[in-house]
Design a protein around this motif. Structure first.
Motif, mmCIF file in Angstrom:
data_model
loop_
_atom_site.group_PDB
_atom_site.id
_atom_site.type_symbol
_atom_site.label_atom_id
_atom_site.label_comp_id
_atom_site.label_asym_id
_atom_site.label_seq_id
_atom_site.Cartn_x
_atom_site.Cartn_y
_atom_site.Cartn_z
ATOM 1 N N GLY A 376 0.816 -1.215 0.000
ATOM 2 C CA GLY A 376 0.000 0.000 0.000
ATOM 3 C C GLY A 376 0.838 1.249 0.000
ATOM 4 N N GLY A 377 0.183 2.360 -0.146
ATOM 5 C CA GLY A 377 0.888 3.642 -0.193
ATOM 6 C C GLY A 377 -0.039 4.750 0.229
ATOM 7 N N VAL A 378 0.311 5.963 -0.150
ATOM 8 C CA VAL A 378 -0.469 7.130 0.242
ATOM 9 C C VAL A 378 -0.838 7.939 -0.998
ATOM 10 N N ARG A 379 -2.123 8.271 -1.103
ATOM 11 C CA ARG A 379 -2.541 9.154 -2.208
ATOM 12 C C ARG A 379 -2.629 10.570 -1.658
ATOM 13 N N PRO A 380 -1.778 11.460 -2.155
ATOM 14 C CA PRO A 380 -1.821 12.838 -1.629
ATOM 15 C C PRO A 380 -2.987 13.620 -2.248
ATOM 16 N N GLN A 381 -4.157 13.560 -1.597
ATOM 17 C CA GLN A 381 -5.325 14.275 -2.131
ATOM 18 C C GLN A 381 -5.248 15.728 -1.687
ATOM 19 N N VAL A 382 -5.502 16.626 -2.620
ATOM 20 C CA VAL A 382 -5.335 18.046 -2.324
ATOM 21 C C VAL A 382 -6.679 18.664 -1.946
ATOM 22 N N ILE A 383 -6.656 19.528 -0.926
ATOM 23 C CA ILE A 383 -7.866 20.283 -0.565
ATOM 24 C C ILE A 383 -7.697 21.705 -1.082
ATOM 25 N N ASP A 384 -8.676 22.158 -1.864
ATOM 26 C CA ASP A 384 -8.672 23.553 -2.310
ATOM 27 C C ASP A 384 -9.352 24.365 -1.211
ATOM 28 N N LYS A 385 -8.552 25.186 -0.520
ATOM 29 C CA LYS A 385 -9.089 25.868 0.653
ATOM 30 C C LYS A 385 -10.109 26.937 0.257
ATOM 31 N N ASN A 386 -9.895 27.598 -0.888
ATOM 32 C CA ASN A 386 -10.839 28.642 -1.297
ATOM 33 C C ASN A 386 -12.205 28.051 -1.591
ATOM 34 N N GLN A 387 -12.185 26.908 -2.286
ATOM 35 C CA GLN A 387 -13.470 26.263 -2.609
ATOM 36 C C GLN A 387 -13.970 25.352 -1.494
ATOM 37 N N GLN A 388 -13.139 25.150 -0.486
ATOM 38 C CA GLN A 388 -13.436 24.254 0.644
ATOM 39 C C GLN A 388 -13.834 22.875 0.127
ATOM 40 N N LYS A 389 -12.987 22.343 -0.762
ATOM 41 C CA LYS A 389 -13.332 21.105 -1.464
ATOM 42 C C LYS A 389 -12.145 20.167 -1.528
ATOM 43 N N LEU A 390 -12.409 18.872 -1.433
ATOM 44 C CA LEU A 390 -11.366 17.867 -1.658
ATOM 45 C C LEU A 390 -11.279 17.619 -3.163
ATOM 46 N N MET A 391 -10.087 17.805 -3.744
ATOM 47 C CA MET A 391 -9.939 17.608 -5.189
ATOM 48 C C MET A 391 -9.577 16.145 -5.422
ATOM 49 N N LEU A 392 -10.198 15.548 -6.416
ATOM 50 C CA LEU A 392 -9.958 14.130 -6.626
ATOM 51 C C LEU A 392 -8.774 13.849 -7.531
ATOM 52 N N GLY A 393 -8.550 14.720 -8.489
ATOM 53 C CA GLY A 393 -7.512 14.445 -9.481
ATOM 54 C C GLY A 393 -6.136 14.880 -9.030
ATOM 55 N N GLU A 394 -5.257 14.916 -10.018
ATOM 56 C CA GLU A 394 -3.891 15.336 -9.759
ATOM 57 C C GLU A 394 -3.857 16.850 -9.613
ATOM 58 N N ALA A 395 -2.819 17.352 -8.943
ATOM 59 C CA ALA A 395 -2.704 18.803 -8.797
ATOM 60 C C ALA A 395 -1.309 19.225 -9.213
ATOM 61 N N SER A 396 -1.247 20.287 -9.996
ATOM 62 C CA SER A 396 0.039 20.789 -10.444
ATOM 63 C C SER A 396 0.048 22.294 -10.242
#
Ligand SMILES: Cc1cc2nc3c(=O)[nH]c(=O)nc-3n(C[C@H](O)[C@H](O)[C@H](O)COP(=O)(O)OP(=O)(O)OC[C@H]3O[C@@H](n4cnc5c(N)ncnc54)[C@H](O)[C@@H]3O)c2cc1C
Length: 501
Positions: A376-396
């Protein structure tokens, strides 16, 4: 302290960093590249074979992908396949298994048939397998422990003879070897070199510091998994983003329970991939079920420390709390989180997991699988603080100032060459270098996708036959009879509301 200068420094020697080094070396005139990796070899974290599901996520059997998303993923997924075929890595890095999305019960079956009609032009090789066909192809999805057929209607939408599976760690190593073999480019790999700081150079580029060395670079790309955001924050970028590390675990069997990959249908309310069973290429093809999803307060799964790094990268504030609260408000998500927590608790975990896994293999027994320790490993899910949302995809985060930070949850390994292409295009423009696009397209891309071919018509006949059988069954046993007007409260029942939509 020694100082080295490079055109491009890549921080992180996972599949993403190594893919970028390869593309820069082979398809551009960039003269010097350094890959700076924290540990003593490359791809020891999420790109390691035991950390992920080893799948090329094309979008054909992943029911959470829309057609538009699948068209993009297909292009990048094909790059993985084409790269491996170019170097003859069949059956050492690249493997082929049959694969399918499995629909269970009339609602899921209808969903999959509909999806087939929508997706078959993009994926002309897809086949429709009814229960009879599945008895031969993947018998354990059909029969229960007494050898009886499961009572529900089932259908598999899948393919045979496609390249489906990759040892991403070996692939990362091959990227470095092949990059170093390119003439006219220096590619240096520095292992055991955790980057401790990045500083903007007042004249041009950046200084990247480790305990032993300083690397100066005209361009820096940070492909350090969850630590990408940590390093971005340290230099004042990406402060509107926060990182939620979602660990994934697996359960492994000691035999070939399944012949190929079997994916369940995604609950659209849940942010992570539905449970699937895959042949593990590092465990003699024995079936591995998973992954689960559990939020962990650390950025790396099996290494020491990184708890403090987690808190720093989380940047907990009211916006993060609101984003988490929005998730927890959904009962499906709440239950899913709780269930996934129990999947890590000894004794309960196996028993609870058995209930979920039996949806795929009705005859699965407790003595046939184990919690896969160390997988197993870790999926670094990003939270967009302005939108107060958990982003599902990749972030660049491309700062426009000669530094890019990439966070790559699943399917980041599949999209490694596609993400590298995105960054390469920007880097050559920024540095005034050239990109041999013709060679790139020739070697890594596959041209046109939407080809309608005769086999689709054949498959559509199977779709209609399954539908006709379902409708005939429904007509015989389930026809609704309404005499008079139902009571008004009937329409407030959840089932009726759902039906009305
Ligand atoms: C359970 C699970 C299942 C998955 N299944 C699939 C799948 O089937 N198919 C798929 O396509 N994807 C899958 N993924 C996602 C995939 O594994 C990742 O997207 C991919 O491995 C990310 O690669 P990466 O190179 O960006 O990051 P990583 O592999 O995490 O590599 C990051 C590298 O950066 C290095 N690093 C970190 N900090 C520093 C520092 N300060 N200095 C220097 N180096 C540093 C690390 O040591 C590491 O080597 C899965 C992920 C998980 C967790």
């Amino acid at each position: 302290m020694t100082q080295h200068h490079y055109d491009v420094v890549i921080i992180g020697g996972g599949i993403s960093g190594c893919a970028l080094a390869y593309e820069l070396a082979r398809y551009t005139d960039i003269a010097s590249i350094a890959v700076v990796e924290k540990y003593d070899s490359i791809a020891t974290l999420n790109s390691k074979g035991t950390a992920n599901s080893q799948t090329i996520h094309v979008g054909d059997i992943e029911t959470n992908y829309t057609l538009a998303k699948a068209a993009i993923t297909k292009r990048t997924a094909k790059m993985v396949e084409k790269y491996c075929l170019q170097y003859g890595y069949q059956n050492t890095i690249l493997f082929s298994h049959q694969k399918m999305a499995l629909g269970i019960g009339d609602e899921e079956v209808e969903f999959l048939l509909h999806r087939y009609e929508e997706f078959s032009e993009l994926f002309p090789y897809l086949e429709v397998w009814d229960k009879e066909k599945l008895k031969n192809i993947e018998p354990r999805v059909v029969f229960d422990e007494n050898g009886n057929e499961r009572p529900e209607n089932i259908v598999g939408i899948g393919a045979k003879g496609q390249w489906t599976t990759v040892d991403y760690a070996k692939m990362a190593q091959s990227f470095i070897t092949n990059a170093q073999n390119e003439p006219n480019t220096t590619v240096d790999l520095f292992l055991n070199s955790p980057v401790t700081a990045i500083e903007k150079n007042p004249i041009r580029g950046y200084n990247v510091r480790t305990n032993e060395r300083i690397y100066s670079a005209d361009f820096v790309v940070v492909n350090a998994g969850a630590h990408s955001l940590y390093l971005a924050h340290s230099i004042g970028h990406g402060l509107d983003y926060s990182c939620l590390p979602v660990a994934g675990s697996f359960y492994i069997t000691s035999q070939h329970i399944l012949n190929g990959k079997v994916y369940m249908i995604q609950n659209p309310k849940l942010p992570f991939a539905a449970l699937h069973g895959d042949p593990d290429i590092l465990a003699k093809g024995n079936t591995r079920f998973g992954p689960t999803a559990l939020v962990l307060p650390k950025l790396e799964r099996f290494t020491k420390g990184t708890y403090l790094d987690f808190w720093k990268t989380l940047r907990l504030d009211l916006n993060v709390i609101r984003a988490l609260w929005k998730l927890l408000r959904e009962s499906d998500i709440r239950n899913y989180i709780f269930r996934n927590f129990l999947f890590e608790v000894p004794y309960f975990n196996k028993r609870l997991f058995l209930r979920d896994a039996r949806k795929i293999v009705p005859s699965l027994r407790l003595d046939e699988f184990e919690y896969a320790h160390g997988f197993g490993g870790v999926r670094p899910q990003v939270i967009d603080k302005n939108q107060q949302k958990l982003m599902l995809g990749e972030a660049s985060i491309n700062t426009g100032e000669g530094i890019i930070f990439n966070m790559t949850p699943s399917p980041g390994a599949t999209s490694c060459l596609g993400n590298a292409e995105r960054d390469l295009r920007y880097i050559v423009q920024y540095l005034g270098k050239t990109f041999d696009e013709n060679r790139f397209n020739d070697e890594l891309t596959d041209g046109e996708y939407c080809v309608l071919s005769a086999p689709i018509e054949e498959q559509k006949r199977t779709v209609n036959a399954i539908r006709d059988a379902m409708h005939a069954h429904e007509k015989e046993y389930y026809e609704e009879i309404h005499v008079g007007k139902p009571h008004e409260s009937f329409w407030s029942r959840p089932h009726s509301l759902w039906r009305k939509k």
